[in-house]
Design a protein around this motif. Structure first.
Motif, mmCIF file in Angstrom:
data_model
loop_
_atom_site.group_PDB
_atom_site.id
_atom_site.type_symbol
_atom_site.label_atom_id
_atom_site.label_comp_id
_atom_site.label_asym_id
_atom_site.label_seq_id
_atom_site.Cartn_x
_atom_site.Cartn_y
_atom_site.Cartn_z
ATOM 1 N N VAL A 1 38.661 40.625 42.096
ATOM 2 C CA VAL A 1 38.783 41.407 43.557
ATOM 3 C C VAL A 1 39.163 42.836 42.826
ATOM 4 O O VAL A 1 40.251 42.707 42.053
ATOM 5 C CB VAL A 1 40.113 40.737 44.171
ATOM 6 C CG1 VAL A 1 40.289 42.141 45.536
ATOM 7 C CG2 VAL A 1 39.473 39.447 44.923
ATOM 8 N N LEU A 2 38.472 43.834 43.208
ATOM 9 C CA LEU A 2 38.946 45.285 43.065
ATOM 10 C C LEU A 2 39.334 46.002 44.348
ATOM 11 O O LEU A 2 38.400 45.911 45.192
ATOM 12 C CB LEU A 2 37.675 46.042 42.440
ATOM 13 C CG LEU A 2 37.876 47.525 42.017
ATOM 14 C CD1 LEU A 2 39.031 47.852 41.271
ATOM 15 C CD2 LEU A 2 36.583 48.196 42.004
ATOM 16 N N ALA B 1 34.328 42.046 33.424
ATOM 17 C CA ALA B 1 33.191 41.300 33.207
ATOM 18 C C ALA B 1 32.898 40.028 32.562
ATOM 19 O O ALA B 1 32.397 39.271 32.620
ATOM 20 C CB ALA B 1 32.195 42.439 32.125
ATOM 21 N N THR B 2 34.245 39.919 31.740
ATOM 22 C CA THR B 2 34.415 38.548 31.115
ATOM 23 C C THR B 2 35.453 37.532 31.655
ATOM 24 O O THR B 2 35.465 36.429 31.258
ATOM 25 C CB THR B 2 34.885 38.824 29.812
ATOM 26 O OG1 THR B 2 36.286 39.642 29.578
ATOM 27 C CG2 THR B 2 34.009 39.720 28.969
ATOM 28 N N VAL C 1 32.844 42.351 39.905
ATOM 29 C CA VAL C 1 33.609 41.949 40.868
ATOM 30 C C VAL C 1 33.008 41.386 41.965
ATOM 31 O O VAL C 1 31.621 41.428 42.372
ATOM 32 C CB VAL C 1 34.605 43.054 41.885
ATOM 33 C CG1 VAL C 1 35.481 43.860 40.373
ATOM 34 C CG2 VAL C 1 33.679 44.275 42.363
ATOM 35 N N ASP C 2 33.559 40.312 42.918
ATOM 36 C CA ASP C 2 33.129 39.653 44.070
ATOM 37 C C ASP C 2 33.456 40.336 45.161
ATOM 38 O O ASP C 2 32.574 40.142 46.162
ATOM 39 C CB ASP C 2 33.459 38.074 43.900
ATOM 40 C CG ASP C 2 33.171 37.592 42.575
ATOM 41 O OD1 ASP C 2 32.086 37.413 42.105
ATOM 42 O OD2 ASP C 2 33.931 37.337 41.898
ATOM 43 N N VAL C 3 34.488 41.001 45.468
ATOM 44 C CA VAL C 3 34.866 41.693 46.427
ATOM 45 C C VAL C 3 35.548 43.085 46.053
ATOM 46 O O VAL C 3 36.297 43.024 45.194
ATOM 47 C CB VAL C 3 36.150 40.852 47.111
ATOM 48 C CG1 VAL C 3 36.623 41.700 48.402
ATOM 49 C CG2 VAL C 3 35.646 39.608 47.723
ATOM 50 N N ALA C 4 34.872 44.038 46.828
ATOM 51 C CA ALA C 4 35.398 45.270 46.440
ATOM 52 C C ALA C 4 35.846 45.946 47.643
ATOM 53 O O ALA C 4 35.066 46.215 48.804
ATOM 54 C CB ALA C 4 34.130 46.156 45.982
ATOM 55 N N ILE C 5 37.178 46.262 47.592
ATOM 56 C CA ILE C 5 37.945 46.693 48.913
ATOM 57 C C ILE C 5 38.418 48.337 48.800
ATOM 58 O O ILE C 5 38.778 48.676 47.497
ATOM 59 C CB ILE C 5 39.281 45.843 49.153
ATOM 60 C CG1 ILE C 5 38.929 44.569 49.219
ATOM 61 C CG2 ILE C 5 40.096 46.213 50.110
ATOM 62 C CD1 ILE C 5 40.051 43.522 49.039
#
Length: 381
Positions: free
Chosen positions: A272-273, A265-266, A299-303
């Protein structure tokens, strides 16, 4: 600790936000303007130092690109970069106790993508094998239903040299080797990562490994990458969904995710997760976690990986901008995986604004591929 944290933030500010000349910014990244923090150099998160705190008890030096090659018109100018994500990969046959290096992964990738058109500035891959030279005991005897993988360290180094610089190591094959003179379970893989990082450093490339760790607390891995036009901070987590307490002693698992939310969060820049599942129940849990982290602006991308088949990719609209959710990428280069035509490589373009810290999705293009073990090919439309 407080001084290190302050100087770490100062270094990021100088490198990405301060309206300074290009020369000052270069000196700041090299640490020449910070002699006061020479005793805590691991706190400087530049492309000359990648913080793999989710892996090591100390920081490992690697080099992303020479800063002098970065042609930024202004430190505050928005930076565009490309990101690609690949599925389950590795280079190992089942139950081979002493893997032999024959440039297998490198040659297989060259056959798939000779121009490296799929490789972006930042590239994720799930490395679904243990890593080492020798395994004395695998987790189970060989059978039709049990698989155990050990890949040669040089094959993982080759993947990094190709451009895979976000490598997930948390999956159901992280603990395939129970005993080895190189370390027990995931600690065997850990014993080789410093050497791989040194090799990558000499080649002016950088890699963030995440997903396995020593007895210290597991954390995200973070670093700052030089791309055309400037610098991009990156924070990365790889975790396994479904392991028990014994399995997850040195592997980041779902039990660890709650306390990792604060760091994500910070974190500034691109986040990316990557989660790996092992059965339908754990994959359902994986989907819930990925979706919730995106909607919570963690996150911006969750894979997701694990089911060995691609699932639909979604652009999630949030009040912070568009984000990418890919719950399963399917297979990639791995000689022991069955033939599978339904796989995908995620290619995307992004913009990072150092002034506001905003990350925005510019474009998304899934590339379909078919794989038969080590042989993968782009699927014709």
């Amino acid at each position: 600790m407080g001084i290190c944290l302050y100087t770490r933030r100062l270094a990021v500010y100088i490198c990405t936000s301060l309206k300074a000349s290009r020369v000052i910014r270069r000196l700041a990244v090299l640490g020449l303007l910070m002699p006061v923090i020479s005793s805590c150099a691991s706190a400087i998160p530049s492309q000359y130092r990648v913080n793999n705190s989710g892996l090591y008890t100390s920081t490992v030096d690697v080099v992303a690109k020479p800063l002098l090659d970065v042609q930024a018109s202004s430190p505050q100018s928005p930076v565009e970069f490309s990101f690609s994500a690949f599925g389950d990969a590795g280079w190992a046959s089942s139950h081979v106790a002493t893997p032999v290096y024959r440039s297998g992964f490198r040659r297989a990738y060259q056959q798939l993508d000779p121009s490296r058109s799929l490789v972006g500035d930042i590239n994720f891959i799930n490395w679904e094998t243990s890593v080492g030279h020798r395994c004395s005991a695998f987790w189970a005897p060989r059978s039709k239903s049990s698989f155990a993988f050990l890949s040669h360290p040089q094959d993982l180094a080759d993947a990094s040299l190709i451009g895979f610089n976000l490598i997930g190591l948390a999956n159901n094959h992280s603990f395939d080797c129970l005993r080895s003179p190189e370390g027990l379970g995931p600690l065997q893989t850990l014993s080789h990562l410093s050497g791989i990082s040194r090799q990558i450093s000499s080649s002016k490339s950088a890699v963030l490994f995440n997903g396995i760790y020593t007895s210290s607390t597991a954390l995200p891995s973070s670093g700052i990458y030089a791309v055309s036009g400037g610098l991009v901070p990156v924070t990365f987590i790889s975790a396994y969904i479904g392991g028990d307490a014994v399995y997850c002693k040195n592997i980041i698992c779902d039990k660890d995710l709650a306390r990792l939310k604060t760091q994500m969060a910070t974190a500034s820049g691109f986040r990316v997760l990557a989660l790996h599942s092992w059965n339908p129940q754990s994959h359902s849990k994986l989907k819930v976690i990925l979706s919730s982290w995106i909607h919570a602006n963690l996150v911006d991308v969750a894979i997701g990986t694990g089911p060995h088949g691609a699932e639909p990719i979604s652009i999630i609209k949030t009040r912070h901008g568009n984000r990418v959710l890919a719950t399963s990428l399917g297979n990639f280069i791995h000689p022991s995986l069955s033939a599978q035509q339904n796989n995908v490589v995620v290619t995307s373009k992004w913009r990072f604004d150092p002034s506001s810290g905003a990350v925005d999705l510019l474009s998304l293009k899934p590339v379909k591929i078919s794989c038969n073990g080590a042989v993968c090919a782009k699927t014709k439309k």
